[in-house]
Design a protein around this motif. Structure first.
Motif, PDB file in Angstrom:
ATOM      1  N   PHE A  98       0.831  -1.199   0.000  1.00  0.00           N
ATOM      2  CA  PHE A  98       0.000   0.000   0.000  1.00  0.00           C
ATOM      3  C   PHE A  98       0.871   1.256   0.000  1.00  0.00           C
ATOM      4  CE2 PHE A  98      -2.499   3.308   2.167  1.00  0.00           C
ATOM      5  CZ  PHE A  98      -3.560   3.389   1.267  1.00  0.00           C
ATOM      6  N   TYR A  99       1.887   1.290   0.832  1.00  0.00           N
ATOM      7  CA  TYR A  99       2.791   2.449   0.867  1.00  0.00           C
ATOM      8  C   TYR A  99       3.515   2.610  -0.469  1.00  0.00           C
ATOM      9  CZ  TYR A  99       2.893   4.818   5.409  1.00  0.00           C
ATOM     10  OH  TYR A  99       2.611   5.631   6.488  1.00  0.00           O
ATOM     11  N   LYS A 100       3.935   1.513  -1.067  1.00  0.00           N
ATOM     12  CA  LYS A 100       4.603   1.588  -2.369  1.00  0.00           C
ATOM     13  C   LYS A 100       3.649   2.133  -3.434  1.00  0.00           C
ATOM     14  CE  LYS A 100       8.804  -0.092  -1.641  1.00  0.00           C
ATOM     15  NZ  LYS A 100      10.038   0.711  -1.916  1.00  0.00           N
ATOM     16  N   ALA A 101       2.388   1.748  -3.336  1.00  0.00           N
ATOM     17  CA  ALA A 101       1.399   2.254  -4.291  1.00  0.00           C
ATOM     18  C   ALA A 101       1.192   3.754  -4.120  1.00  0.00           C
ATOM     19  CB  ALA A 101       0.077   1.516  -4.115  1.00  0.00           C
ATOM     20  N   CYS A 102       1.223   4.225  -2.885  1.00  0.00           N
ATOM     21  CA  CYS A 102       1.110   5.666  -2.636  1.00  0.00           C
ATOM     22  C   CYS A 102       2.322   6.400  -3.198  1.00  0.00           C
ATOM     23  CB  CYS A 102       0.972   5.938  -1.141  1.00  0.00           C
ATOM     24  SG  CYS A 102      -0.605   5.407  -0.428  1.00  0.00           S
ATOM     25  N   GLU A 103       3.504   5.823  -3.011  1.00  0.00           N
ATOM     26  CA  GLU A 103       4.723   6.422  -3.547  1.00  0.00           C
ATOM     27  C   GLU A 103       4.644   6.490  -5.079  1.00  0.00           C
ATOM     28  OE1 GLU A 103       9.422   5.798  -2.609  1.00  0.00           O
ATOM     29  OE2 GLU A 103       8.318   4.027  -3.275  1.00  0.00           O
ATOM     30  N   ALA A 104       4.201   5.397  -5.694  1.00  0.00           N
ATOM     31  CA  ALA A 104       4.089   5.366  -7.155  1.00  0.00           C
ATOM     32  C   ALA A 104       3.038   6.347  -7.652  1.00  0.00           C
ATOM     33  CB  ALA A 104       3.755   3.950  -7.620  1.00  0.00           C
ATOM     34  N   ALA A 105       1.971   6.538  -6.883  1.00  0.00           N
ATOM     35  CA  ALA A 105       0.892   7.432  -7.305  1.00  0.00           C
ATOM     36  C   ALA A 105       1.376   8.868  -7.443  1.00  0.00           C
ATOM     37  CB  ALA A 105      -0.267   7.353  -6.319  1.00  0.00           C
ATOM     38  N   ILE A 106       2.332   9.268  -6.620  1.00  0.00           N
ATOM     39  CA  ILE A 106       2.866  10.630  -6.740  1.00  0.00           C
ATOM     40  C   ILE A 106       3.595  10.792  -8.072  1.00  0.00           C
ATOM     41  CG2 ILE A 106       4.444  12.325  -5.731  1.00  0.00           C
ATOM     42  CD1 ILE A 106       3.782  11.066  -2.982  1.00  0.00           C
ATOM     43  N   GLY A 107       4.356   9.779  -8.464  1.00  0.00           N
ATOM     44  CA  GLY A 107       4.991   9.810  -9.774  1.00  0.00           C
ATOM     45  C   GLY A 107       3.981   9.824 -10.896  1.00  0.00           C
ATOM     46  N   GLN A 108       2.890   9.093 -10.723  1.00  0.00           N
ATOM     47  CA  GLN A 108       1.843   9.074 -11.738  1.00  0.00           C
ATOM     48  C   GLN A 108       1.137  10.428 -11.829  1.00  0.00           C
ATOM     49  OE1 GLN A 108      -0.177   5.780  -9.992  1.00  0.00           O
ATOM     50  NE2 GLN A 108       1.401   4.333 -10.676  1.00  0.00           N
ATOM     51  N   ARG A 123       4.844  20.412  -7.943  1.00  0.00           N
ATOM     52  CA  ARG A 123       6.257  20.615  -7.662  1.00  0.00           C
ATOM     53  C   ARG A 123       6.737  19.506  -6.723  1.00  0.00           C
ATOM     54  NH1 ARG A 123       4.841  23.450 -11.224  1.00  0.00           N
ATOM     55  NH2 ARG A 123       4.881  25.741 -11.323  1.00  0.00           N
ATOM     56  N   SER A 124       7.827  18.846  -7.089  1.00  0.00           N
ATOM     57  CA  SER A 124       8.399  17.814  -6.223  1.00  0.00           C
ATOM     58  C   SER A 124       8.937  18.463  -4.956  1.00  0.00           C
ATOM     59  CB  SER A 124       9.519  17.078  -6.952  1.00  0.00           C
ATOM     60  OG  SER A 124       9.003  16.379  -8.067  1.00  0.00           O
ATOM     61  N   ARG A 125       8.676  17.825  -3.834  1.00  0.00           N
ATOM     62  CA  ARG A 125       9.113  18.346  -2.541  1.00  0.00           C
ATOM     63  C   ARG A 125       9.525  17.197  -1.620  1.00  0.00           C
ATOM     64  NH1 ARG A 125       9.735  22.683  -4.595  1.00  0.00           N
ATOM     65  NH2 ARG A 125       8.158  24.338  -4.665  1.00  0.00           N
ATOM     66  N   HIS A 177      11.573  11.817   1.014  1.00  0.00           N
ATOM     67  CA  HIS A 177      11.802  12.367  -0.323  1.00  0.00           C
ATOM     68  C   HIS A 177      10.847  11.697  -1.308  1.00  0.00           C
ATOM     69  CE1 HIS A 177      15.359  14.249   1.343  1.00  0.00           C
ATOM     70  NE2 HIS A 177      15.813  13.065   1.741  1.00  0.00           N
ATOM     71  N   GLY A 178      10.562  12.387  -2.399  1.00  0.00           N
ATOM     72  CA  GLY A 178       9.636  11.840  -3.386  1.00  0.00           C
ATOM     73  C   GLY A 178       8.204  12.281  -3.182  1.00  0.00           C
ATOM     74  N   ASP A 179       7.974  13.275  -2.314  1.00  0.00           N
ATOM     75  CA  ASP A 179       6.641  13.834  -2.131  1.00  0.00           C
ATOM     76  C   ASP A 179       6.450  14.993  -3.106  1.00  0.00           C
ATOM     77  OD1 ASP A 179       6.144  12.030  -0.066  1.00  0.00           O
ATOM     78  OD2 ASP A 179       6.884  13.379   1.485  1.00  0.00           O
ATOM     79  N   ALA A 180       5.314  15.672  -3.017  1.00  0.00           N
ATOM     80  CA  ALA A 180       5.052  16.770  -3.947  1.00  0.00           C
ATOM     81  C   ALA A 180       3.935  17.649  -3.409  1.00  0.00           C
ATOM     82  CB  ALA A 180       4.673  16.233  -5.327  1.00  0.00           C
ATOM     83  N   GLU A 181       3.781  18.797  -4.035  1.00  0.00           N
ATOM     84  CA  GLU A 181       2.659  19.686  -3.744  1.00  0.00           C
ATOM     85  C   GLU A 181       1.966  20.020  -5.054  1.00  0.00           C
ATOM     86  OE1 GLU A 181       4.852  22.885  -1.974  1.00  0.00           O
ATOM     87  OE2 GLU A 181       5.023  23.994  -3.868  1.00  0.00           O
TER      88      GLU A 181
END
Length: 400
Positions: A98-108, A123-125, A177-181
């Motif tokens: 589930f956490y990996k899917a959330c991480e991937a969703a930000i890239g998507q 913007r990546s943050r 790292h790998g979050d965004a706004e």
């Protein structure tokens, strides 16, 4: 149902003079009807518009009118429930998936943002997740160890490291790292505009009155006439969920404030998003024009605030919280709003087929990570419709 009151900052950022969504000539039959025009419905329409299907998106007010307008636009793979706590709740493998899917969703979401006809201010943050008290440090360190063990990009900062980077000191912090706004309202309207260009029919100011679900098709009685569809996806946010009674959600209310643009934000390291371990938690970020948005002060009250003097008081409380973090900044309030938000009892969204009526599907992004859930949920809905296996299906199913 009203989802918010007060002065909403994001409404001021939507460009005036854009052409309205076209009034479609109704099709005799839709493969998919999406009910709900917030961020979940918008991303679902975006994804399904690429599948060669005849799709309709139905919204009872304006696109993005509801909780999307009150969203503060933080996109994080970390959730309201920490990874190590979710592992204890549902098991190591499902929690990490589930956490990996959330991480991937930000890239998507970044890919979606880049394809849209307007700048949605993606913007990546990185994020600073600090210990609210000394007592939270062991739990925070345990979370950092779990994140590192399973390959997530995260650092642990000591009090000295926090103090060297910010004008405040905390007992400890995780940097992810790998979050965004993002600007959530522009994202929502941009995704719907994209979907419309791909042939999706957009029905604003159209209310669904009744739903009939026979074996062959679903009939929707609406204020714009009857519509027929092979399947219906409900992306109705925190309202009642048509034909579904599961008892897994609760409504709370929250508060947010946006400042006037700041002259100097140089002490805000790398424009990180900031939140804390305390529950309910405070969270804050910068906007494109150097405003500060801060939210929190959640209350377990299932009705929207209507008292403006109380709203003003909440805004002053948020201002003081912000001044504790950045005492050198001259904070001036520009927008204050109250909003309703939904949480699930197990801290996970509700996404999947109705357990009894397979033509009805739901994408309900409950919790503080709703936009991320909407992205992963839109892809899961696509997979369910296409019969493609998805390893989130059992984790977020409606009858879990």
């Amino acid at each position: 149902m009203d989802f918010h009151m007060g002065s909403l900052y994001w409404r001021t950022t939507v460009e005036k003079g854009l052409p309205p969504f076209r009034q479609p000539v109704p099709a005799a039959y839709y493969d998919i009807a999406i009910v709900g025009g917030g961020i979940s419905g918008a991303l679902c329409a975006y994804i399904l518009s690429q599948e060669g299907l005849q799709v309709a998106l139905i919204e009872e007010k304006e696109i993005g009118h509801g909780s999307t307008s009150a969203n503060t636009g933080l996109l994080q793979y970390s959730n309201d429930i920490m990874l190590h706590e979710l592992m204890e709740q549902i098991g190591n493998d499902p929690a990490v998936r589930f956490y990996k899917a959330c991480e991937a969703a930000i890239g998507q979401l970044e890919i979606v943002a880049a394809s849209l006809p307007l700048d949605v201010q993606f913007r990546s943050r990185s994020s600073l997740y600090y210990a609210s008290t000394e007592d939270d440090v062991p739990r925070l360190r345990k979370e950092w160890q779990a994140l590192r063990q399973y390959g997530f990009s995260a650092e642990y900062w000591t009090p000295a490291e926090v103090e060297s980077a910010f004008p405040f000191s905390k007992a400890g912090a995780i940097i992810t790292h790998g979050d965004a706004e993002v600007n959530p309202l522009r994202l929502c309207r941009g995704a719907v505009r994209y979907a419309e260009e791909q042939g999706v029919h957009i029905y604003e100011n159209t209310r669904v009155l009744e739903i009939h679900s026979p074996k062959e098709e679903v009939r929707l009685e609406t204020t714009n006439g009857e519509m027929r569809a092979g399947k219906v996806v409900f992306t109705t946010g925190y309202t009642t969920f048509p034909c579904l009674d599961h008892g897994k959600e609760k409504l709370n209310r929250t508060f947010a404030m946006a400042t006037k643009p700041m002259e100097d934000v140089s002490t805000w390291k790398e424009r990180m998003m900031i939140w804390e371990t305390e529950r309910p938690y405070l969270y804050t970020r910068l906007t494109e024009d150097d405003r500060i948005i801060i939210g929190g002060l959640d209350e377990e009250i299932s009705s929207l605030l209507h008292n403006r003097s109380v709203l003003h008081s909440k805004g002053e409380q948020l201002k003081r919280k912000l001044e504790d973090l950045f005492p050198e900044m001259p904070i001036e309030i520009d927008h204050i709003w109250a909003a309703m938000f939904g949480e699930s009892t197990d801290n996970l969204p509700l996404i999947g087929r109705h357990p009894k009526f397979p033509r009805l599907l739901y994408l309900i992004g409950l919790g503080g990570n709703g936009t991320v859930y909407s992205m992963l949920g839109a892809r899961l809905i696509r997979d369910l419709l296409a019969g493609i296996p998805n390893d989130l299906t059992d984790i977020v199913r409606l009858d879990r």
